[in-house]
Design a protein around this motif. Sequence first.
Motif, PDB file in Angstrom:
ATOM      1  N   GLY A 204      15.765  71.195  67.100  1.00 21.69           N
ATOM      2  CA  GLY A 204      16.485  71.645  68.286  1.00 21.69           C
ATOM      3  C   GLY A 204      17.155  72.989  68.137  1.00 21.69           C
ATOM      4  O   GLY A 204      17.595  73.574  69.117  1.00 21.69           O
ATOM      5  N   LEU A 205      17.243  73.497  66.900  1.00 23.60           N
ATOM      6  CA  LEU A 205      17.856  74.809  66.654  1.00 23.60           C
ATOM      7  C   LEU A 205      16.779  75.886  66.617  1.00 23.60           C
ATOM      8  O   LEU A 205      15.740  75.725  65.985  1.00 23.60           O
ATOM      9  N   TRP A 206      17.040  76.992  67.316  1.00 26.44           N
ATOM     10  CA  TRP A 206      16.138  78.148  67.309  1.00 26.44           C
ATOM     11  C   TRP A 206      16.884  79.335  66.739  1.00 26.44           C
ATOM     12  O   TRP A 206      18.082  79.536  67.016  1.00 26.44           O
ATOM     13  N   ARG A 207      16.162  80.155  65.952  1.00 23.27           N
ATOM     14  CA  ARG A 207      16.797  81.287  65.290  1.00 23.27           C
ATOM     15  C   ARG A 207      16.074  82.588  65.632  1.00 23.27           C
ATOM     16  O   ARG A 207      14.853  82.626  65.763  1.00 23.27           O
ATOM     17  N   ALA A 208      16.861  83.654  65.763  1.00 26.42           N
ATOM     18  CA  ALA A 208      16.308  84.967  66.094  1.00 26.42           C
ATOM     19  C   ALA A 208      15.620  85.575  64.885  1.00 26.42           C
ATOM     20  O   ALA A 208      16.143  85.527  63.768  1.00 26.42           O
ATOM     21  N   SER A 209      14.442  86.167  65.123  1.00 24.84           N
ATOM     22  CA  SER A 209      13.687  86.794  64.051  1.00 24.84           C
ATOM     23  C   SER A 209      13.496  88.291  64.269  1.00 24.84           C
ATOM     24  O   SER A 209      13.588  89.078  63.331  1.00 24.84           O
TER      25      SER A 209
END
Length: 222
Positions: A204-209
């Motif tokens: 459920g967690l999304w991270r910026a790349s």
Amino acid sequence: MNRRTLPALTALATATTLLLTACGGESAKPDEKIPGAGESSAEASASPSEKGEGDGIDRPEIEFPDDFKMTFEGVKKTDADGAAAARDAENYMKSIQHAIFEGDPESAVYKFYIDPMSEAHEYAKFQVTQYVDHGWVLTGELRQSNVKVSEPKTEGVRVVSFCSDESKAAGKEAKTGKKVPDKDFGSPYISFEVLMKQAKTQKGLWRASKVKTERGGSQCAG
């Protein structure tokens, strides 16, 4: 007539380089696009804030002073993953401002929302460092609108795009509250594309790349 923009860099980054000046920095490749950006999914309507509730993730608190706010328009058409990616893209952008107010270029709050050592990591640290080194913070409002999420061409990867409006925000000295002199770099609107990746360890967690920006870009047209 061109108008002023904020005293430090709300716009930078391409998918490969970060080439900036100390104030009003621009992307070295303004026409480069992150693959999949601007292609909005047309599934069920979902609000990032609604989808963020009850996901079991212990997110760090993000707080601002009373004289500053950062608003995001909800995503009108996307699926559950798109809404989650948009929510955490919002959290990523807000966490950078939080770190600026905290005066901490190594803030654990923005690091929660980035792929370590990614271009999004470099973007966040550079932003915070520039403000902290100059002793600046923001006052007023930064408004993000026209928020879109790309179609899911690769599993666990989405591009969140939006238009950031600087026109109601201004810089001030953190210690004295004195207004920072304006700089005129053109349009107050900045088009953002943030490549978000699903976290492998927290469902459920999304991270910026990656982050790509363009002052007065197509996401802000119309």
